[in-house]
Design a protein around this motif. Sequence first.
Motif, short mmCIF file in Angstrom:
data_model
loop_
_atom_site.label_atom_id
_atom_site.label_comp_id
_atom_site.label_asym_id
_atom_site.label_seq_id
_atom_site.Cartn_x
_atom_site.Cartn_y
_atom_site.Cartn_z
N PHE A 1 9.25 68.73 20.37
CA PHE A 1 10.17 67.67 19.98
C PHE A 1 10.26 67.59 18.46
CE2 PHE A 1 6.10 65.44 20.00
CZ PHE A 1 6.16 64.66 18.85
N THR A 2 11.37 67.06 18.01
CA THR A 2 11.54 66.70 16.61
C THR A 2 11.84 65.21 16.56
OG1 THR A 2 13.89 67.28 16.67
CG2 THR A 2 12.36 68.99 15.90
N ASP B 1 14.22 62.45 14.54
CA ASP B 1 15.37 62.38 13.64
C ASP B 1 15.21 61.23 12.64
OD1 ASP B 1 16.17 60.00 14.90
OD2 ASP B 1 17.72 60.99 16.10
N GLU C 1 14.02 58.75 16.35
CA GLU C 1 14.27 59.06 17.77
C GLU C 1 13.67 60.44 18.07
OE1 GLU C 1 17.05 57.67 20.00
OE2 GLU C 1 17.33 55.90 18.76
N LEU C 2 13.04 60.52 19.21
CA LEU C 2 12.43 61.77 19.67
C LEU C 2 13.50 62.63 20.32
CD1 LEU C 2 9.08 62.36 20.41
CD2 LEU C 2 10.23 62.49 22.59
N ASN C 3 13.63 63.87 19.86
CA ASN C 3 14.58 64.82 20.44
C ASN C 3 13.80 66.00 21.03
OD1 ASN C 3 17.04 63.50 19.47
ND2 ASN C 3 16.29 64.08 17.45
N VAL C 4 13.85 66.13 22.36
CA VAL C 4 13.16 67.23 23.03
C VAL C 4 14.04 68.46 22.96
CG1 VAL C 4 12.18 68.04 25.21
CG2 VAL C 4 11.89 65.65 24.54
N LEU C 5 13.49 69.56 22.46
CA LEU C 5 14.24 70.80 22.31
C LEU C 5 14.25 71.60 23.62
CD1 LEU C 5 12.89 71.94 18.81
CD2 LEU C 5 14.80 70.41 19.34
N ASP C 6 15.29 72.37 23.80
CA ASP C 6 15.37 73.25 24.96
C ASP C 6 14.29 74.33 24.87
OD1 ASP C 6 17.59 71.93 26.00
OD2 ASP C 6 19.01 73.26 24.98
#
Length: 125
Positions: free
Chosen positions: A8-9, A11, A15-20
């Motif tokens: 995850f990153t 932003d 906000e947590l963004n789960v990567l593919d």
Amino acid sequence: MSLAVDVFTVDEHDELNVLDVPEGQSDLAGFESWRTAVWGSDAVRTLGTRFFPVLADGDLKVAPHQVGDFLRECALVRSSIELVAPSTDPAKSHAEYVRQISQRLKNIEEAARRAQSVSGGVIIW
């Protein structure tokens, strides 16, 4: 149910963004029962680990600044994988457990390296 490992990153709005998961990689981190039977087991705790045992009680989120420490913990678990693998299950041999845990640990290590490359973190859930 199975445990998954993802990168995850965070932003600019926290906000947590789960990567593919990249093609050719796997997000499998073990069976749900491994929360206590493997990753949160006494054998893993005895090694002095601090990240993996969290899985016994919930999900594990490794912050971006902790990924290096997490990779070192992965190496510690890998170096003692024969001790970590359960040996009391009559349905599966000890060698089979070692093989499966080694593969799932490899997926976790690869995710952690991907996280480092994007200044991200790791979540196992």
